[in-house]
Design a protein around this motif. Structure first.
Motif, PDB file in Angstrom:
ATOM      1  N   GLU A   7      34.856  22.845   8.990  1.00  6.41           N
ATOM      2  CA  GLU A   7      34.051  22.322   7.893  1.00  6.41           C
ATOM      3  C   GLU A   7      34.643  21.006   7.386  1.00  6.41           C
ATOM      4  OE1 GLU A   7      35.883  25.384   4.683  1.00  6.41           O
ATOM      5  OE2 GLU A   7      34.175  24.206   3.983  1.00  6.41           O
ATOM      6  N   ILE A   8      33.750  20.123   6.943  1.00  4.36           N
ATOM      7  CA  ILE A   8      34.174  18.821   6.409  1.00  4.36           C
ATOM      8  C   ILE A   8      33.857  18.726   4.922  1.00  4.36           C
ATOM      9  CG2 ILE A   8      33.818  16.314   6.549  1.00  4.36           C
ATOM     10  CD1 ILE A   8      33.272  16.771   9.564  1.00  4.36           C
ATOM     11  N   THR A   9      32.632  19.042   4.549  1.00  2.00           N
ATOM     12  CA  THR A   9      32.264  19.039   3.133  1.00  2.00           C
ATOM     13  C   THR A   9      30.976  19.817   2.964  1.00  2.00           C
ATOM     14  OG1 THR A   9      31.937  17.647   1.168  1.00  2.00           O
ATOM     15  CG2 THR A   9      30.910  16.886   3.186  1.00  2.00           C
ATOM     16  N   CYS A  10      30.571  19.986   1.730  1.00  3.15           N
ATOM     17  CA  CYS A  10      29.334  20.703   1.438  1.00  3.15           C
ATOM     18  C   CYS A  10      28.866  20.342   0.036  1.00  3.15           C
ATOM     19  CB  CYS A  10      29.535  22.207   1.546  1.00  3.15           C
ATOM     20  SG  CYS A  10      30.813  22.844   0.450  1.00  3.15           S
ATOM     21  N   TRP A  11      27.581  20.560  -0.222  1.00  2.00           N
ATOM     22  CA  TRP A  11      27.049  20.310  -1.557  1.00  2.00           C
ATOM     23  C   TRP A  11      25.704  21.017  -1.736  1.00  2.00           C
ATOM     24  CZ3 TRP A  11      27.251  16.408   2.186  1.00  2.00           C
ATOM     25  CH2 TRP A  11      26.035  15.908   2.639  1.00  2.00           C
ATOM     26  N   ALA A  12      25.327  21.228  -2.983  1.00  2.58           N
ATOM     27  CA  ALA A  12      24.043  21.841  -3.287  1.00  2.58           C
ATOM     28  C   ALA A  12      22.947  20.791  -3.190  1.00  2.58           C
ATOM     29  CB  ALA A  12      24.062  22.445  -4.684  1.00  2.58           C
ATOM     30  N   LEU A  13      21.772  21.206  -2.748  1.00  2.00           N
ATOM     31  CA  LEU A  13      20.639  20.293  -2.692  1.00  2.00           C
ATOM     32  C   LEU A  13      20.242  19.859  -4.099  1.00  2.00           C
ATOM     33  CD1 LEU A  13      18.331  21.917   0.014  1.00  2.00           C
ATOM     34  CD2 LEU A  13      19.483  19.706   0.153  1.00  2.00           C
ATOM     35  N   PRO A  14      19.727  18.628  -4.258  1.00  2.00           N
ATOM     36  CA  PRO A  14      19.323  18.166  -5.592  1.00  2.00           C
ATOM     37  C   PRO A  14      18.210  19.030  -6.157  1.00  2.00           C
ATOM     38  CG  PRO A  14      18.545  16.672  -3.865  1.00  2.00           C
ATOM     39  CD  PRO A  14      19.500  17.619  -3.211  1.00  2.00           C
ATOM     40  N   GLY A  15      18.335  19.324  -7.445  1.00  2.00           N
ATOM     41  CA  GLY A  15      17.294  20.079  -8.122  1.00  2.00           C
ATOM     42  C   GLY A  15      17.297  21.565  -7.837  1.00  2.00           C
ATOM     43  N   SER A  16      18.284  22.021  -7.053  1.00  2.00           N
ATOM     44  CA  SER A  16      18.277  23.444  -6.700  1.00  2.00           C
ATOM     45  C   SER A  16      18.640  24.338  -7.880  1.00  2.00           C
ATOM     46  CB  SER A  16      19.247  23.700  -5.543  1.00  2.00           C
ATOM     47  OG  SER A  16      20.565  23.326  -5.906  1.00  2.00           O
TER      48      SER A  16
END
Length: 692
Positions: free
Chosen positions: A68-77
């Motif tokens: 894994e390198i990075t991760c994030w939540a989708l906008p507006g989720s």
């Protein structure tokens, strides 16, 4: 065990240190990442990496899908809001407003440029409720900045908004659009679509913001730069920056601070710079704090807010900022009127450098009598001897020239202020430190003959002289109070002024209003032209039962036969303790009573000298004159007549001093002089009224 759970657990992911940190910050579990690799949609992205999207979360892995390198939540989720329904009529009005904004910037009443940090750290889901920092920002822009002002009718389609991103590069997301419900829907789209990424570089964003702010040069357009970030800059420092001496923070302050200095130097009082730090308690916001402080040296407004990670906390900042914007907008449009006027494109200097020059330098313009550009005289106005200017010798009898600084350091609603000195035969400064005041507006530079110059400055001189006459009576009354102590109770004084006329090679005949230089670092406003007291908007006061407002509202027609409200002594329900800050407010109220409600002097500004006998040294007052014949702006553009008087009393609360000045044994003082201030006032000031 569930079959899906077994299969998910079987996916092996080698966690990098960076990946573990990002999952912890964004409240994402390793199990979620494993599920995304198995069930999510996969696409190849930059640098030969896989992008997996699953359950409103994006994961980036290497080409093996195992690291894994990075991760994030989708906008507006985590947050979403329903869009506002736009009718066909509203859509047509929006398009028409957009057309007017681009084709006629004289109609703008404000321009707010919002710079939003969209660097990778804004993906963190540490906002209360589990939303990302970015989502919380877009939500509050939509609700607390756009919608709230529309619902409260504090914004219209003549208020212009732009939105810029702060990241590795800067992009304009909203380019000079009207403040309407279409803008609200655009903000909701940004909530749903924007994906923070990469670095947080301040410089590209500030350069973009500056280009947008420069699109309107008219003096009645209030400008706001709103910079919101969750951390310190990522900008690379130029080669040769001595970080071992100034540190990285010092390098950033020097690099980025010059951009803010440039904006504030150019726009002055029209500009407000608001910076907001939106992150955890341990984040370093020192750069944002400095960026909010720097504009104050140039006469601009600056505010910094450190906000906890809660949407409602960020929303309260937007509410505070819009309140300040509304006040500035009201003040500027009140002067500009229905047709705005272009302001002069000048540069301002830092206030803490004023008065430091001991001799002329290349930053000074010199006008010598031997070059026939100055006639060794000045004009002094007298409102008691024919209301005209009389020629007099310079302040220093040996003066053979005058000097004007090339940069300005002060600014009011009507005029710019810069340093002014007389110079002797040897070319050196002589006499006291002075200031020169000139119009802020380009059109007034066309007044190049002597009669036009005198006409322009006459109103200011008349206003200041008349205010001084009222101050003389006020001071006499102060001195009769049993608690009066000349060493602790300051009198009121307005600066004497005169007009110097020089011939400038580029501007032609130039007339400046000259007066004593006050310390700009001690300069203060005790009240202003819109009801503000001591720099703060005071709460409005219930007017029922208030004597001053009750009598004001019913007076029309001829007032000469009316009884003086001072004949009624108010009951003293409090002690007679007089506070220093009560004196300017009491003076404004006194001018209204003493002139039998014909006028009121306010916008009291200047310095409180701390000599053996303290003194309020004031300048640039405003007189609101209530004309019986309906004439407006008798004492200049800032004279708002009855409306201006009402604004003062909406927030004025009588102090012990106000009450003491109404007592019979005090108010008889100055009774004989009163007629000199009142007799034929309407006719005596008629020659001042002109169309500016």
């Amino acid at each position: 065990m569930d079959e899906d759970a077994e299969n998910t657990s079987a996916v092996s992911i080698l966690s990098s240190t960076h990946g573990r940190l990002r999952r912890a910050q964004r409240l994402i579990e390793k199990r979620d990442l494993q599920a995304a690799v198995r069930y999510g949609t996969r696409e190849l992205t930059y640098n030969n990496r896989w992008k997996y999207t699953f359950a409103d979360v994006v994961y980036i892995t290497d080409m093996t899908s195992k690291r894994e390198i990075t991760c994030w939540a989708l906008p507006g989720s985590g947050l979403d809001v329903e869009k506002h329904s736009i009718s066909a009529k509203a859509e047509a009005e929006h398009k028409e407003a957009c057309r007017h904004i681009l084709n006629d910037n004289t109609m703008w009443t404000s321009h707010t440029v919002i710079v939003v940090d969209q660097s990778g750290s804004m993906r963190q889901t540490d906002v209360e409720g589990g939303a990302t920092r970015s989502d919380a920002v877009w939500l509050t822009i939509a609700i607390d900045f756009v919608a709230k002002q529309l619902e409260e009718k504090k914004a219209s389609n003549t208020d212009v908004v732009s939105i810029v991103t702060l990241g590795r590069e800067s992009h304009i997301l909203v380019d000079r659009k009207p403040h309407d419900w279409t803008l609200f829907n655009t903000a909701i789209d940004l909530l749903r679509q924007q994906e923070p990424f990469f670095d947080g570089n301040y410089l590209p964003a500030l350069d973009t913001a500056e280009s947008l702010l420069l699109s309107n040069t008219y003096g009645s357009c209030a400008l706001t730069l709103f910079l919101l970030s969750d951390g310190k800059p990522s900008d690379r420092l130029p080669p040769g920056t001595q970080t071992h001496i100034v540190g990285v923070r010092g390098g950033h302050l020097s690099l980025i601070g010059t951009r803010i200095d440039s904006l504030a130097s150019r726009f002055g009082r029209r500009l407000s710079v608001i910076t907001v730090g939106f992150a955890g308690e341990r984040e370093d916001f020192s750069v944002l704090q400095d960026l909010a402080e720097r504009p104050k040296q140039f006469g601009s407004n600056g505010q910094f807010f450190a906000v906890r990670l809660r949407p409602e906390a960020l929303g309260s900042v937007f509410s505070s900022v819009t309140s300040s914007l509304n006040q500035t907008r009201t003040e500027l449009t009140a002067v500009g009127g229905s047709s705005q006027r272009a302001v002069r494109d000048v540069r301002r200097k830092k206030r803490d450098t004023v008065g430091t020059d001991n001799m002329p330098s290349s930053e000074w313009f010199l006008y010598r009598s031997k070059d026939k550009v100055w006639n060794k005289t000045r004009l002094v106005y007298s409102h008691t001897k024919g209301r005209k200017f009389n020629k007099m010798l310079p302040i220093h009898p040996s003066a053979t020239g005058v000097a004007l600084h090339s940069s300005f350091f002060g600014e009011g609603a009507e005029r710019l202020v810069r340093e002014f000195r007389e110079i002797g035969p040897d070319g050196m400064f002589i006499g006291p430190k002075l200031v020169a005041k000139e119009s802020r507006f380009q059109i007034d530079l066309l007044n190049t003959d002597q009669s036009q110059i005198e006409k322009f400055h006459r109103t200011f001189c008349e206003t200041q002289n008349r205010a001084q006459g009222l101050a003389d009576v006020f001071n006499k009354r102060l001195e009769q109070l049993p608690c009066y102590n000349p060493q602790t109770m300051p009198n009121i004084s307005f600066l004497s002024c005169s007009v110097y006329t020089v011939h400038d090679t580029n501007l032609g005949m130039l007339g400046t209003l000259v007066e004593k230089q006050l310390d700009p670092n001690k300069y203060k406003k005790w009240n202003d032209n819109s009801g503000t007291v001591d720099g703060k908007k005071a709460p409005e006061i219930e007017t029922a039962g208030d004597l001053s407002l009750g009598t004001f509202d019913i007076i029309e027609g001829d007032e000469e036969d009316e009884s003086d409200s001072e004949d009624e002594e108010e009951e003293n329900t409090e002690d007679d303790h007089i506070r220093l800050e009560d004196i300017p407010q009491a003076f404004s109220h006194f001018t209204y009573r003493y002139t039998k409600r014909k006028l009121l002097v306010c916008d009291l500004q200047g310095v409180l000298s701390e000599s053996s006998q303290p003194l309020f040294e004031l300048t640039d007052p405003v007189i609101h004159f209530r004309s019986r014949h309906g004439r407006k702006n008798v004492f200049g553009r800032t004279d708002h007549g009855s409306k201006g008087i009402h604004n003062f009393f909406r927030t004025h609360k009588c102090s012990a001093l106000c009450r003491m000045l109404t007592r019979r044994w005090v108010h008889q003082i100055g009774a004989q002089e009163r007629m000199s201030h009142l007799d034929g006032l309407e006719e005596r000031v008629s020659n001042l009224h002109c169309d500016f």
